[in-house]
Enzyme design. Structure first.
Site, mmCIF file in Angstrom:
data_model
loop_
_atom_site.group_PDB
_atom_site.id
_atom_site.type_symbol
_atom_site.label_atom_id
_atom_site.label_comp_id
_atom_site.label_asym_id
_atom_site.label_seq_id
_atom_site.Cartn_x
_atom_site.Cartn_y
_atom_site.Cartn_z
ATOM 1 N N THR A 214 1.471 -4.635 4.245
ATOM 2 C CA THR A 214 1.378 -4.752 5.823
ATOM 3 C C THR A 214 0.138 -6.556 5.987
ATOM 4 O OG1 THR A 214 -1.110 -3.280 5.720
ATOM 5 C CG2 THR A 214 0.900 -2.411 6.504
ATOM 6 N N THR B 169 0.549 -0.659 0.182
ATOM 7 C CA THR B 169 0.227 0.207 0.006
ATOM 8 C C THR B 169 0.888 1.572 0.103
ATOM 9 O OG1 THR B 169 -1.846 -0.908 1.166
ATOM 10 C CG2 THR B 169 -1.636 0.981 1.092
#
Length: 330
Positions: A90, A14
């Site tokens: 993540t 991300t």
């Protein structure tokens, strides 16, 4: 006095993602673009860029994680580098970080970081996380910590860090073990050291065929049987409570271990260790069926450990219990 030099290994995630015109968010930025987005890094360290992947971490495979570890070990031969930062998504960051931690014996810190908000967000968290990670990688105070996860000012050991929220910027925690340190007002503060068993650090392979099976009320051994019949090399059983199951699961565990298939028991409870205490399908029966017990590791970490230990056993012939033991006592 010149600034320390660090290596930045980019893998996507991300932190390097942007929305398409249609709305969905995808990894887009190159390593160079990510580096250019944080000009403040030039005040912290000289950065050597290594672009390894450009993928979402949901696509990360054990072999990809091994490639990250190999790259870190190769860079560790360069004495001019103070430390390493790995920019990573993540979703599977905790698994990649733990695998690197198991395979890395160096003293210089390996700092995994990423973002919860994409690079086009009006208030992205990636730049601040990357800057903090660089500060940790360049800090002499962080030497000896092995691989760590650094997000939202926290520093967590790779073994202990786990993602605890899908959207919060404070996405990671070490739960009851507590964080190793923090970055506050640009200063790196380390609160405690951590044990680092290094008996697997020379391993240069993983056994990816390890299944993770989570139990819930009333489940039988069907998923274990499917894993056994499907050619898996090992199973992590995320059991109930202190490490309990039921007679049907115990029977299937016994079939697995009789077939030479290791079963490592952990708990679906986030904190605490497992122990072979209860009968009537509980942990005591699982132990008698040949299962091993995984201490305080959570399921996805136990799976990484078993992948590495199986590969190490194939190389060295060392009994699996002996390879696992140092990592389950901490």
């Amino acid at each position: 006095m010149s600034l320390p030099e660090i290596a930045l290994i980019t893998t996507g995630g991300t932190i390097a993602a942007r929305p398409l015109p249609s709305g969905e968010v995808v990894v887009a930025d190159s390593g160079e673009e990510l580096l250019a987005s944080v000009p403040e890094l030039a005040e912290v360290a000289r950065v050597r860029l290594v672009e390894l992947f450009r993928i979402d971490s949901s696509l990360m495979t054990p072999q990809d994680m091994l490639e990250i570890a190999r790259r870190v070990r190769a860079l560790d031969r360069d004495e001019s580098l103070a430390g390493f930062v790995v920019a990573h998504g993540t979703d599977t960051m905790e698994e990649s970080a733990y695998l690197v931690d198991l395979l890395y014996a160096g003293e210089r810190p390996v700092v995994f970081t990423g973002a919860q908000r994409n690079a086009d967000d009006p208030a992205p968290d990636g730049p601040g996380n990357l800057l903090d990670a660089a500060r940790i990688a360049a800090s002499p105070e962080a030497r000896g910590l092995g691989a760590v996860v650094a997000m939202a000012g926290r520093i967590d050991a790779a073994r202990d860090a786990t993602k605890v929220h899908t959207t919060s910027l404070e996405a990671f925690s070490s739960l009851d073990r507590g964080k190793l340190g923090e970055v506050a007002d640009g200063a790196v503060r380390i609160f405690r050291s951590r044990p680092r068993p290094l008996n697997l650090s020379a391993t240069d392979a993983v056994e990816p065929r390890v299944a993770l099976v989570k139990l819930a009320a009333g489940m039988d051994g069907a998923l274990l049987r499917a894993a056994r019949e499907g050619g898996t090399a090992g199973i992590v059983l995320e059991a109930l409570g202190l490490g309990n199951a039921n007679p049907g699961v115990v029977r299937e565990v016994e079939l697995c271990t009789e077939a030479g298939l290791p079963v490592l028991v952990v708990s679906r409870v986030p904190s605490g260790s497992v122990a072979p205490v209860y009968g009537d399908g509980g942990g005591s029966d699982l132990a008698r069926a040949g299962a091993l017990f995984g201490g305080s590791l959570i399921g996805q970490k136990a799976r990484i450990l078993l992948m590495v230990a199986l590969a190490a056993r194939r190389r060295s012939g060392t009994p699996l219990e002996e390879l696992l033991a140092p990592h389950l006592r901490i």
